[in-house]
Write a protein that holds these residues in place. Structure first.
Motif, mmCIF file in Angstrom:
data_model
loop_
_atom_site.group_PDB
_atom_site.id
_atom_site.type_symbol
_atom_site.label_atom_id
_atom_site.label_comp_id
_atom_site.label_asym_id
_atom_site.label_seq_id
_atom_site.Cartn_x
_atom_site.Cartn_y
_atom_site.Cartn_z
ATOM 1 N N VAL A 123 25.060 17.032 25.633
ATOM 2 C CA VAL A 123 25.685 17.582 24.334
ATOM 3 C C VAL A 123 26.594 18.470 24.948
ATOM 4 O O VAL A 123 27.747 18.897 24.566
ATOM 5 C CB VAL A 123 24.889 17.571 23.512
ATOM 6 C CG1 VAL A 123 25.073 18.892 22.177
ATOM 7 C CG2 VAL A 123 24.428 17.311 22.427
ATOM 8 N N ILE A 124 26.044 19.277 26.033
ATOM 9 C CA ILE A 124 27.118 20.869 26.455
ATOM 10 C C ILE A 124 27.797 19.998 27.017
ATOM 11 O O ILE A 124 29.307 20.716 26.584
ATOM 12 C CB ILE A 124 25.987 21.342 27.155
ATOM 13 C CG1 ILE A 124 24.917 22.214 26.792
ATOM 14 C CG2 ILE A 124 26.861 22.764 28.110
ATOM 15 C CD1 ILE A 124 23.624 22.591 28.037
ATOM 16 N N GLU A 126 29.741 17.149 26.181
ATOM 17 C CA GLU A 126 31.020 16.884 25.308
ATOM 18 C C GLU A 126 31.402 18.236 24.683
ATOM 19 O O GLU A 126 32.592 18.178 24.167
ATOM 20 C CB GLU A 126 29.950 16.401 23.827
ATOM 21 C CG GLU A 126 28.998 14.322 24.932
ATOM 22 C CD GLU A 126 30.578 13.875 25.324
ATOM 23 O OE1 GLU A 126 31.473 13.820 24.100
ATOM 24 O OE2 GLU A 126 30.401 12.430 26.054
ATOM 25 N N ALA A 127 30.013 19.037 24.223
ATOM 26 C CA ALA A 127 30.623 19.977 23.577
ATOM 27 C C ALA A 127 31.994 20.975 25.039
ATOM 28 O O ALA A 127 33.393 21.072 23.754
ATOM 29 C CB ALA A 127 30.035 20.918 23.629
ATOM 30 N N ILE A 130 35.074 18.861 24.667
ATOM 31 C CA ILE A 130 35.545 18.840 23.001
ATOM 32 C C ILE A 130 36.841 20.576 23.468
ATOM 33 O O ILE A 130 38.082 20.449 22.824
ATOM 34 C CB ILE A 130 34.788 18.553 21.678
ATOM 35 C CG1 ILE A 130 34.832 17.688 21.526
ATOM 36 C CG2 ILE A 130 35.776 19.027 20.548
ATOM 37 C CD1 ILE A 130 33.175 17.274 21.225
ATOM 38 N N LEU A 131 36.253 21.357 24.157
ATOM 39 C CA LEU A 131 36.657 22.376 23.940
ATOM 40 C C LEU A 131 38.229 22.255 24.366
ATOM 41 O O LEU A 131 39.023 22.949 24.206
ATOM 42 C CB LEU A 131 35.401 23.656 24.141
ATOM 43 C CG LEU A 131 34.943 24.232 23.530
ATOM 44 C CD1 LEU A 131 33.727 25.310 24.128
ATOM 45 C CD2 LEU A 131 35.417 25.052 22.393
ATOM 46 N N LEU A 134 40.848 20.688 23.287
ATOM 47 C CA LEU A 134 41.628 21.067 22.032
ATOM 48 C C LEU A 134 42.933 22.642 22.566
ATOM 49 O O LEU A 134 43.627 22.626 21.909
ATOM 50 C CB LEU A 134 40.483 22.346 21.500
ATOM 51 C CG LEU A 134 39.793 21.505 20.473
ATOM 52 C CD1 LEU A 134 38.580 22.723 19.853
ATOM 53 C CD2 LEU A 134 40.586 20.755 19.322
#
Lengths: 327, 240, 291
Positions: A123-124, A126-127, A130-131, A134
């Protein structure tokens, strides 16, 4: 009977490794950028495999999210290069910064048990992905190139990248090697064999695991740095991809979980398979996944583990041997 | 008629050998007490008979059939039930659920929840309460009841009185008397020598994984048992 | 804002369905099936094949696909998972991870990387919605998914608390050794749990296909959302997973209010915050982690 660390075999082999490293250093002087790039890829595999094994094989920490550090190392390089640092300096800075992130992450990640830790790391990743996506300055979703390297002559660029890869591989594997040979290392192997027993004997399990986690964080960040140096162009989808975890799992499971030599063997195997099946694609991955699963189920100690058991062979002196003393 | 035959049983935990070459027989309807100091191998032996532990060597025969390789749940269906050491109730389940999860065997005296309640009437009010809220004695009753619900031909009890107040132990042994009266064969491990000799027809004493003494509860004198128990003088097996 | 929360609940119900099987397998066997998302996607593809082949509605197609998925669940348990359970702690994770890669790539080989959707074939179900008041809409599909989620969780809870088979599953989950001694065949219990988990995962796959698009590599994304739902709601609690799913859905839609790109990220943040609160607290700093 005496307890010895070095046998003749391990002496020979360690000496041999030294020779290999020296010879490898001369590689770019003999071969063209194409071969040098391929060998760099092999070194990246070795580094990743060794780091994942440090986590899972010696620390019992199964992470499916090391690609977080790979991606952070890669994008970190872009970031610092864009800030004006010379590319190879940017790489070192990125390695240090991205690797250092493993310290705060470890504060809560290491409290998680098996499955939560595994997916928590994912999850880290993936996060982080995503960051990055962006951020327009980092190329958003379409990717970005380390354009600062375009100005280098390909031969030199590939050589510098290769030497950096060789240096990082030697440093991280060396660090792991010395770690395992130190009193720290013995306690690590104790943790691997029986965590509760080790804890009851006063081994500071948490601190040991943190050390491995941070080492692996720096190592994987280093791999990320090398990836962008080697391929010049990265995108979030590939550099933060869980496929890296798949590769690491394959290399370590097939090569030998918890052995020092195993991951190296696994990396060589993966490299060989990849270059043979350059078509890549789904069938190749089906094979990788199935092989990893089969090894997990049927041959958990991997190829090297099986070899070690059969032949009682230890090429590198990370363990102890009880030997009859000759009169 | 021999119901249970154990032949040359060898049980190990890794490199540690817990049971060494144990052989004995239990006839249908008998009550046999298995005694010995801690670590003698009694629990391992019972677990091996029940199927919770795979022996390294040897054979277990039940009702004429070789059951050595059968898993525990199949042995329950054949009529062997073990009340494990430490009770091992399903804490999250109610008393009734604990009783009714048990699978019934083919033979043996038919047991039902009602019959179990007849033997342990104090469980009636507790029927719908979570097993974890019961006292030690009540939990032991449920554990025995759970084993009885499988309608066993052979009931194995491992330290059924351990950690219980004397009143509770009385209740357990009263229920045991009922069970024996029904004709169930019983093999029990018991620390309390007096209780064991009261209820059992035959006694087997183990020490360090071996059988060191075997004989009728009535004829064996106390001194022989005690010395065998502590290994002070190795007594010949089956002598008078 | 109110509408965002409502849509979040509908989204969350979908996540709850996805998460249900994962939670069950963890509760009974202590396994996190890393191939869970891919199994859901596999279910979606089977329904797709049936719908494309016969022209049936996806709901009918699902009913046909269900026995296939249940059989697959049994096979999965008896071949891969049973072996993995007996090995180490890491083995089930590694084996299911390998399985996940295999399923994704087999699907890629068979179906190509194109995205598909079954929304169009479901007619009114996916297109119908009602305007309730000022800006708040209730999509028919969302309502159906929510209703189904409640029914599925309720049915599972009833199964576990009222049926002997369910008691046996809970007993085996608590103490497999004692369960065996009580005559319970743990192999059958585990196989049943996996089959149920796979069937509900397939349902999740159907809803995925109806709500949006899917492709062969959609699996990992569904797994992450399902896992986040399980963790947010509290591992080992069935109703907790339902609430966790709802919380995740709401977090995502609220995040999307700020910026559409923040949707998944908001969920990740909520997940990480819950982890830190639950496992990063001072009480765990003393005396090490609890067992």
């Amino acid at each position: 009977m005496i307890v010895r660390r070095w046998t003749r075999t391990s002496r020979l082999f360690t000496g041999g490794t030294g020779v290999v490293v020296v010879l490898l250093a001369g590689l770019p002087l003999v071969f063209g950028p194409d071969i040098v790039q391929k060998t760099t890829t092999l070194l990246i595999f070795v580094l990743l495999a060794a780091m994942w094994n440090a986590l899972a094989g010696y620390g019992g920490l199964l992470s499916v999210g090391q690609q977080a550090f790979i991606g952070l190392g890669a994008y970190g390089t872009i970031l610092f290069a864009d800030l004006g640092f010379p590319p190879y300096v940017a790489m070192i800075i990125a390695l240090v910064v991205a690797g250092a992130l493993s310290i705060p992450i470890s504060l809560f990640a290491l409290r998680l048990r098996a499955a939560q830790f595994a997916i928590g790391m994912w999850v880290i990743a993936e996060a982080a992905s995503i960051l990055v996506r962006l951020d327009q300055n980092l190329g958003a979703g379409t990717g970005i190139a380390l354009s600062q390297l375009y100005s280098y002559d390909p031969n030199y660029r590939q050589a510098y990248t290769f030497w950096l890869a060789l240096a990082l591989t030697v440093i991280f594997l060396g660090a792991l090697f010395f770690l395992l040979r130190s009193p720290l290392g013995t306690s690590l192997q104790a943790i691997r064999d029986d965590e509760d027993a080790a804890r009851s004997l006063g081994v500071r399990v948490a601190a040991r695991k943190r050390l491995l986690f941070v080492l692996a964080g720096f190592g994987c960040a280093g791999a990320g740095v090398l990836i962008v140096a080697n391929t010049l162009f990265i995108e979030p989808g590939s550099v933060f991809s869980v496929q890296w975890s798949a590769y690491m799992i394959f290399m370590v499971l097939v090569g030998g979980l918890g052995t020092f030599e195993g991951p190296i063997l696994g990396a060589i195997l993966l490299f060989a398979i990849q270059t043979t099946f350059t078509q890549g694609g789904p069938w190749y991955l089906v094979g990788l996944g199935a092989t990893a699963a089969l090894f997990a189920l049927l041959l958990p100690r991997g190829l090297w583990g099986a070899i070690e058991e059969r032949l009682g062979l230890r090429l590198l002196p990370v363990g102890y041997q009880v030997v009859e003393k000759k009169k | 008629m021999s119901l249970l035959q154990v032949e040359a049983l060898d049980c190990r935990y890794g490199l540690l050998q817990a049971v060494r070459g144990v052989s004995f027989e239990v006839d249908e309807g008998e009550t046999v007490a298995l005694i010995g100091a801690n670590g003698a191998g009694k629990t391992t032996l019972l677990r091996a008979i029940a199927g919770a532990h795979q022996p390294h060597a040897g054979r277990v025969t039940f009702a004429g059939a070789d059951i050595t390789r059968l898993p525990a749940h199949t042995r329950v269906r054949r009529g062997i039930a073990l009340v494990p050491e430490g009770r091992r109730l399903f804490a999250g389940l109610t008393v009734e659920e604990n009783l009714r999860v048990a699978t019934s065997s083919r033979g043996g005296t038919r047991w039902s929840v009602q019959k179990v309640l007849d033997v342990f009437p104090f469980l009636k009010e507790r029927l719908h309460m979570p097993a974890a809220t019961l006292s030690g004695g009540e939990q032991q009753a449920v554990a025995i009841g759970r084993a009885l619900m499988t309608s066993p031909r052979l009931l194995l009890l491992d330290e059924a009185s351990l950690g219980l107040a004397p009143v509770a132990v009385d209740a357990v042994y009263r229920s045991l008397a009922d069970v024996i009266r029904e004709g169930t064969t019983v093999l029990l491990v018991e620390q309390d020598l007096t209780r064991a000799l009261e209820v059992a027809g035959r006694v087997i004493c183990m020490l360090e994984g071996r059988v060191v003494l075997e004989g009728d509860a009535g004829t064996l004198d106390r001194e022989r048992i005690v010395s065998a128990y502590f290994g002070l003088r190795r007594a010949a097996a089956g002598g008078g | 804002m109110a509408n965002a929360i409502l849509q979040g609940i509908f989204l969350g119900a979908f996540y709850a369905v996805l998460a249900c099987g994962l939670s069950l397998m963890f509760g009974v066997m202590r396994i996190i099936n890393l191939a869970h998302g891919d199994i859901a996607v596999l279910g979606a593809y089977i329904v797709l094949v049936i719908v494309q082949g016969t022209g049936m509605s996806p709901l009918v197609g699902f009913v046909v696909a269900l026995p296939v998925m249940i059989a697959l669940g049994y096979v999965l348990q008896l071949t891969v998972l049973e072996r993995a359970l007996k090995s180490g702690l890491l083995t089930p994770l590694l084996a299911t991870f390998g399985l996940s890669i295999v399923i994704q790539n087999l699907l890629l080989l068979k179906f190509s990387p194109d995205v598909h959707s079954l929304g169009a074939s479901a007619g009114a179900l996916t297109t119908e919605s009602w305007n309730v008041f000022g800006g708040v809409t209730i999509p028919a599909l969302g309502l159906v998914v929510l209703a189904v989620a409640v029914v599925v969780y309720g049915a599972l809870q009833l199964y576990l608390s009222r049926t002997r088979s369910g008691w046996r599953m809970r007993a085996t989950a608590e103490d497999p050794d004692a369960a065996e001694l009580a005559g319970i065949d743990s192999r059958h219990v585990y196989a049943r749990a996996t089959a149920i988990a796979v069937a509900i995962a397939a349902l999740g796959g159907l809803f995925l296909a109806l709500r949006s698009v899917f492709d062969p590599v959609s699996g990992p994304t569904q797994l992450i959302f399902a896992f986040e739902a399980v963790v947010i709601g509290g591992m080992g609690s069935l109703w907790g997973t339902l609430l966790g799913g709802l919380a995740l859905g709401v977090a995502q839609t609220l995040g999307a209010q700020l910026n559409p790109e923040y949707a998944a990220l908001s969920g990740h943040v909520l997940f990480l915050v819950v982890l830190v609160l639950r496992f990063g607290g001072i009480r765990y700093a003393r005396g090490g982690a609890r067992a």
